[in-house]
Design a protein around this motif. Structure first.
Motif, PDB file in Angstrom:
ATOM      1  N   GLU A  48       0.765  -1.302   0.022  1.00 43.28           N
ATOM      2  CA  GLU A  48       0.008   0.034  -0.036  1.00 43.28           C
ATOM      3  C   GLU A  48       1.113   1.248  -0.126  1.00 43.28           C
ATOM      4  N   ILE A  49       0.148   2.493  -0.267  1.00 40.51           N
ATOM      5  CA  ILE A  49       0.808   3.696  -0.072  1.00 40.51           C
ATOM      6  C   ILE A  49       0.818   4.143   1.322  1.00 40.51           C
ATOM      7  N   HIS A  50       2.007   4.544   1.682  1.00 39.49           N
ATOM      8  CA  HIS A  50       1.785   5.174   3.134  1.00 39.49           C
ATOM      9  C   HIS A  50       2.640   6.653   2.979  1.00 39.49           C
ATOM     10  N   PRO A  51       1.840   7.726   3.346  1.00 46.24           N
ATOM     11  CA  PRO A  51       2.450   8.947   3.515  1.00 46.24           C
ATOM     12  C   PRO A  51       2.781   8.935   4.978  1.00 46.24           C
TER      13      PRO A  51
ATOM     14  N   HIS B 196       5.402   9.035  11.629  1.00 44.34           N
ATOM     15  CA  HIS B 196       4.407   8.052  11.505  1.00 44.34           C
ATOM     16  C   HIS B 196       3.648   8.067   9.964  1.00 44.34           C
ATOM     17  N   CYS B 197       3.083   7.050   9.595  1.00 40.04           N
ATOM     18  CA  CYS B 197       2.356   6.962   8.815  1.00 40.04           C
ATOM     19  C   CYS B 197       0.807   8.042   9.181  1.00 40.04           C
ATOM     20  N   HIS B 198       0.735   8.824   8.135  1.00 43.42           N
ATOM     21  CA  HIS B 198      -0.599   9.740   8.340  1.00 43.42           C
ATOM     22  C   HIS B 198      -2.083   8.998   8.212  1.00 43.42           C
ATOM     23  N   ILE B 199      -1.869   7.935   7.642  1.00 46.88           N
ATOM     24  CA  ILE B 199      -3.320   7.238   7.658  1.00 46.88           C
ATOM     25  C   ILE B 199      -3.816   6.772   8.897  1.00 46.88           C
ATOM     26  N   GLU B 200      -4.704   7.422   9.403  1.00 41.32           N
ATOM     27  CA  GLU B 200      -5.237   7.332  10.745  1.00 41.32           C
ATOM     28  C   GLU B 200      -5.394   5.826  11.379  1.00 41.32           C
ATOM     29  N   PRO B 201      -5.844   4.901  10.603  1.00 42.59           N
ATOM     30  CA  PRO B 201      -5.738   3.551  11.050  1.00 42.59           C
ATOM     31  C   PRO B 201      -4.368   3.051  11.041  1.00 42.59           C
ATOM     32  N   HIS B 202      -3.841   3.093  10.147  1.00 46.13           N
ATOM     33  CA  HIS B 202      -2.288   2.428  10.202  1.00 46.13           C
ATOM     34  C   HIS B 202      -1.810   2.997  11.517  1.00 46.13           C
ATOM     35  N   LEU B 203      -1.789   4.308  11.767  1.00 51.15           N
ATOM     36  CA  LEU B 203      -1.030   4.711  12.924  1.00 51.15           C
ATOM     37  C   LEU B 203      -1.605   4.119  14.257  1.00 51.15           C
TER      38      LEU B 203
ATOM     39  N   GLY C   6      -0.299   0.767  14.850  1.00 54.46           N
ATOM     40  CA  GLY C   6       1.269   0.865  15.368  1.00 54.46           C
ATOM     41  C   GLY C   6       2.277   1.382  14.217  1.00 54.46           C
ATOM     42  N   MET C   7       1.741   2.115  13.166  1.00 55.36           N
ATOM     43  CA  MET C   7       2.839   2.246  12.137  1.00 55.36           C
ATOM     44  C   MET C   7       3.424   3.550  12.506  1.00 55.36           C
ATOM     45  N   GLY C   8       4.206   3.657  13.395  1.00 54.11           N
ATOM     46  CA  GLY C   8       5.219   4.882  13.708  1.00 54.11           C
ATOM     47  C   GLY C   8       6.270   4.675  14.457  1.00 54.11           C
TER      48      GLY C   8
HETATM   49 CU   LIG Z   1      -0.039   3.571   6.179  1.00 58.99          CU
END
Ligand SMILES: [Cu+2]
Length: 579
Positions: free
Chosen positions: A471-474, A534-541, A544-546
């Motif tokens: 996926e894309i992660h900003p 961190h990844c700015h995608i709210e559900p990804h953060l 644990g994505m940070g």
């Molecule tokens: Cu992400």
């Protein structure tokens, strides 16, 4: 005689210099704002739901300031059962790391009924925004625009006659608390695609502005214009140039924006000027902001669409629309052609081409030519006890109850994991396939960066849990801008270093990683504090994505007690009072 004239001249010049300093400092203002955050009923897309609003508004009030101003925001939490914080996205908080507005990192969440004062300088002109940074409060609608104009007497490096400001977001009918429970469940229940894309908090779910051009069964909107979900019309005069300020605070969606029959000349990204370039449409990832100029050179007896579409995920959400209304044509006259079409959602080639066009204007700070430390961060999707998580170098971030800024400043070693997270991942990890071992671990460790050193971060994307999915992660960095030195396909190798752009790399706070690719960033760890990355995608953060960076924390002065009054630092404060 000559000496006398010279000394007079020097004196005159000196008084002029002093006068200019006085004028400059008197021009900078402190702007006082009083805000109350509360839940309220609202119809962002025609369906009534609950949003998190500020002073009765959704989105929150637009802040307008000048470079050099100080913002003094008294924020009262009027939510009855949960804490709140606000992050000022893109403002580096130089010298005020406690005002960054990240719960568990820079401050304690503000309790119901309590007031917290954010006081910080906006040192640089640009297009910014603010949003909640606790739980999934951004998904609940806690956001607004923050525009910083150039200081008095200064000029932008481009001309325009007028400007518009649009804040993009995505909206779900399911509330953010239920989304949070869904994401944390075993098995995870995915939140799915948004129901509606919003432009300045406005979108249409039960009807479409462009129904007559669509093959779907959507009915045509019949709007008076004063509905909460009626689009904000952009009214323009013919033959003028306008600045469109755009920021995306989406929870999930990557977007593409276009204005029918109009070119966009991109001039600013994340508060830094760019070498202007012209495009038909532009990609905007969550956490990014841009300015683009457009000229109203089309037939003024027509109106034109501004549309936003989903990128990078198979779209199940209709485009977000509003209208560019040429004076003196009536705003209710619909454009005579369908909304502009964005590239296909999975056309990553076009997204990469757009990203590669973004280059810094010559006046932008240049990166140091070498770095002191390289941190490779592998992005993977994993499981912990059957629950779906995102992990970085096999650590899924869990934030501690005591904010890091306080615990690190006061040396409380039991406040978070003392084990430093790894700078690297297994060299034989195959980024093109799902992980052989899909289980991961969680942690709250910190990357401690030596003060004033240059850090390279290589964000390495990989296959997610399902085969052939990446996926894309900003990724967004707090407290700094970084230079984007390059993007690449597959796994990063030492040979890629020679391809880094050290000449005119864009200087930004958010950078995307493309599926199965890597992105190389460089920044200088010169801002004492503790900073989320961190990844700015709210559900990804949320999953644990940070990671957390800290530098020069011992140099941090004057953390307000209100930022520390929880967890172990709260206990410390109490003990000091009772001594
Ligand atoms: Cu992400």
């Amino acid at each position: 005689m000559g000496f006398l004239i010279d000394s007079c001249l020097i004196r005159a010049l000196f008084s002029l210099y002093i006068l200019s300093i006085i004028l400059a400092s008197s021009a900078a203002k402190t702007r006082h704002l009083k805000w109350e955050v509360e839940y309220m009923h609202w119809s962002p897309d025609g369906l009534e739901g609950v949003v998190m609003g500020i002073n009765g508004q959704f989105p929150g009030p637009t802040i307008r300031a000048r470079a050099g101003d100080t913002l003094h925001i008294e924020l009262t939490n009027k939510l009855h059962t949960e804490g709140v914080v606000i992050h000022w996205h893109g403002i580096r908080q130089i010298g005020t790391p406690w005002a960054d507005g990240t719960a568990s990192i820079s401050q304690c969440a503000i309790n119901p009924g309590e007031t917290f004062v954010y006081r910080f300088k906006v040192d640089r002109a640009g297009t910014y925004f603010y949003h909640g940074h606790y739980g999934m409060q951004r998904s609940a609608g806690l956001y607004g625009s923050l525009i910083v104009d150039v200081a008095e007497g200064e000029k932008e490096p481009f001309h325009y006659d007028g400007e518009f400001n649009i804040l993009l977001s995505d909206w779900w009918h399911k509330g953010s608390h239920e989304q949070e429970v869904d994401l944390s469940s075993n098995p995870m229940r995915w939140i799915g695609e948004p129901q509606t894309l919003l432009i300045n908090g406005r979108g249409q779910f039960n009807c479409s502005l462009a129904a007559r051009f669509s093959s779907s069964s959507a009915r045509e909107c019949r709007l008076r214009g004063n509905e909460q979900y009626a689009p904000q019309i952009l009214r323009v005069q013919p033959n003028k140039t306008y600045r469109l300020r755009i920021a995306s605070t989406t929870a999930l969606a990557s977007l593409n924006l276009a204005i029918g029959k109009h070119k966009l000349v991109v001039v600013e990204a994340d508060g830094n000027y760019l070498q202007p370039f012209s495009v038909d449409n532009m990609d905007i990832y969550s956490g990014e902001s841009y300015s683009a100029l457009f000229t109203t050179d089309q037939d003024p007896s027509n109106n034109y669409w501004l549309s936003i579409n989903v990128r990078g995920r198979e779209p199940k959400t209709p485009p977000g629309l509003t209208i560019l209304n040429y004076s003196p044509t009536s705003a209710s006259k619909l454009p005579n052609s369908p909304p502009p079409v964005s590239p296909r959602w999975d056309n990553y080639g076009s997204s990469k081409a757009f990203s590669n066009k973004i280059l810094a204007l010559t006046s932008t700070p240049k990166p140091p030519t070498t770095s002191h430390r390289r941190i490779l961060l592998l992005n993977t999707q994993n499981f912990i006890d059957g629950r779906t998580k995102w992990a970085i170098n096999n650590v899924s971030l869990v934030l501690p109850p005591t904010p890091y800024l306080g615990s690190m400043r006061f040396g409380l070693s039991n406040a978070f994991d003392q084990k430093r997270p790894p700078d690297n991942f297994k060299h034989d990890y195959d980024v093109m396939r799902p992980a052989a071992n899909q289980n991961t671990t969680s942690g709250s460790g910190v990357y401690v960066l030596k003060f004033n050193t240059t850090i390279d971060v290589i964000l390495q994307n990989a296959n997610a849990l399902k085969a052939n999915v990446s996926e894309i992660h900003p990724w967004h960095l707090h407290g700094h801008d970084f230079w984007i030195l390059g993007y690449g396909e597959g796994k990063f190798t030492e040979n890629d270093v020679s391809k880094f752009n050290l000449k005119n790399p864009p200087y930004r706070n958010t950078a995307v990683i493309f599926p199965f690719g890597w992105t190389a960033l460089r920044f200088v760890a010169d801002n004492p504090g503790v900073w989320a990355f961190h990844c700015h995608i709210e559900p990804h953060l949320h999953m644990g994505m940070g990671v957390v960076f800290a530098e020069g924390v011992r140099r941090v002065k004057r953390i307000p007690n209100e930022a520390l009054a929880c967890g172990l630092t709260g206990k410390l404060l109490m003990n000091n009072v009772h001594k």
